[in-house]
Scaffold this motif. Structure first.
Motif, mmCIF file in Angstrom:
data_model
loop_
_atom_site.group_PDB
_atom_site.id
_atom_site.type_symbol
_atom_site.label_atom_id
_atom_site.label_comp_id
_atom_site.label_asym_id
_atom_site.label_seq_id
_atom_site.Cartn_x
_atom_site.Cartn_y
_atom_site.Cartn_z
ATOM 1 N N SER A 1 -3.315 -5.958 2.524
ATOM 2 C CA SER A 1 -3.358 -4.731 1.729
ATOM 3 C C SER A 1 -2.859 -3.538 2.534
ATOM 4 O O SER A 1 -2.658 -2.460 1.999
ATOM 5 C CB SER A 1 -4.785 -4.475 1.231
ATOM 6 O OG SER A 1 -5.657 -4.307 2.330
ATOM 7 N N TYR A 2 -2.639 -3.713 3.822
ATOM 8 C CA TYR A 2 -2.147 -2.625 4.675
ATOM 9 C C TYR A 2 -0.626 -2.596 4.623
ATOM 10 O O TYR A 2 0.028 -3.631 4.584
ATOM 11 C CB TYR A 2 -2.633 -2.802 6.106
ATOM 12 C CG TYR A 2 -4.123 -2.948 6.193
ATOM 13 C CD1 TYR A 2 -4.963 -1.959 5.699
ATOM 14 C CD2 TYR A 2 -4.695 -4.091 6.724
ATOM 15 C CE1 TYR A 2 -6.333 -2.096 5.752
ATOM 16 C CE2 TYR A 2 -6.064 -4.241 6.787
ATOM 17 C CZ TYR A 2 -6.879 -3.235 6.296
ATOM 18 O OH TYR A 2 -8.231 -3.378 6.350
ATOM 19 N N ARG A 3 -0.081 -1.392 4.604
ATOM 20 C CA ARG A 3 1.368 -1.234 4.502
ATOM 21 C C ARG A 3 1.871 -0.332 5.612
ATOM 22 O O ARG A 3 1.867 0.890 5.474
ATOM 23 C CB ARG A 3 1.745 -0.620 3.154
ATOM 24 C CG ARG A 3 1.446 -1.489 1.991
ATOM 25 C CD ARG A 3 1.981 -0.913 0.701
ATOM 26 N NE ARG A 3 1.897 0.534 0.593
ATOM 27 C CZ ARG A 3 1.282 1.174 -0.392
ATOM 28 N NH1 ARG A 3 0.709 0.506 -1.345
ATOM 29 N NH2 ARG A 3 1.257 2.473 -0.419
ATOM 30 N N PRO A 4 2.335 -0.907 6.710
ATOM 31 C CA PRO A 4 2.977 -0.066 7.716
ATOM 32 C C PRO A 4 4.168 0.643 7.073
ATOM 33 O O PRO A 4 4.787 0.114 6.151
ATOM 34 C CB PRO A 4 3.445 -1.050 8.777
ATOM 35 C CG PRO A 4 2.648 -2.287 8.537
ATOM 36 C CD PRO A 4 2.315 -2.311 7.084
ATOM 37 N N ASP A 5 4.487 1.839 7.543
ATOM 38 C CA ASP A 5 5.572 2.599 6.933
ATOM 39 C C ASP A 5 6.917 1.891 7.058
ATOM 40 O O ASP A 5 7.691 1.870 6.111
ATOM 41 C CB ASP A 5 5.672 3.989 7.564
ATOM 42 C CG ASP A 5 4.565 4.908 7.098
ATOM 43 O OD1 ASP A 5 4.053 4.703 5.979
ATOM 44 O OD2 ASP A 5 4.215 5.829 7.834
ATOM 45 N N ILE A 6 7.207 1.345 8.218
ATOM 46 C CA ILE A 6 8.491 0.647 8.429
ATOM 47 C C ILE A 6 8.207 -0.681 9.123
ATOM 48 O O ILE A 6 7.447 -0.731 10.088
ATOM 49 C CB ILE A 6 9.457 1.473 9.303
ATOM 50 C CG1 ILE A 6 9.800 2.791 8.623
ATOM 51 C CG2 ILE A 6 10.729 0.683 9.589
ATOM 52 C CD1 ILE A 6 10.690 3.693 9.457
#
Length: 163
Positions: free
Chosen positions: A83-88
């Motif tokens: 569920s975590y989304r690093p920016d890039i």
């Protein structure tokens, strides 16, 4: 209202107005201006990364750059469901290597202390440390970089070396 407290044309008024507009303005927050600025910097970083590094896929938390259609994921779902989304996310399939950047943009007037504190806070963020651990367990070489950009465009030393 500030004019009543410190007078017209005061340096203090200019400082407070600039700080408010760049970092703490509820109107700008409601209008999505901070998200726009964040996404604009991400888009710039993405294009630079794609031009500088060949044979990689670059996924990002901006429209058109997600790892999967219909999903906001920035890590390919075939690799890790999170569920975590690093920016890039920069992914080299051949080397089985993943790097991801966390982009922080708004800090009070580029204070070196604030940029460094933000860097240190992100470096210890449990969500991203968990992603690194999970990807390592899956056999990926995973590195984690933070990029902090002050509200007036300054970088801290650690951000420059990460880029």
């Amino acid at each position: 209202m500030l004019r009543r407290w410190v007078g017209e044309g005061s340096v203090a008024v200019m400082f407070v107005k600039t700080y408010n507009v760049l970092n703490g303005c509820p109107v700008a927050l409601k209008q999505g201006r901070y998200i726009y600025r964040h996404d604009a910097v991400l888009t710039c970083l993405i294009s630079e990364l794609q031009a500088a590094i060949l044979d990689v896929r670059v996924y990002a938390d901006v429209d058109g750059k997600h790892a999967s259609d219909g999903s906001p994921a920035t890590i390919p779902l075939t690799i890790l469901v999170s569920s975590y989304r690093p920016d890039i996310v920069v992914f080299n399939e051949e080397l089985k290597a993943i790097s991801f950047l966390v982009n922080e943009l708004t800090y009070p007037l580029n204070s070196s202390a604030d940029l460094t504190a933000a860097h240190n806070r992100k470096a210890q963020k449990p969500e991203y440390l968990q992603i690194v651990a999970e990807l390592d367990c899956l056999g990926f070489s995973c590195t984690y970089h933070m990029v902090e950009i002050g509200c007036l465009g300054h970088f801290c030393k650690e951000s420059i070396s990460a880029i």
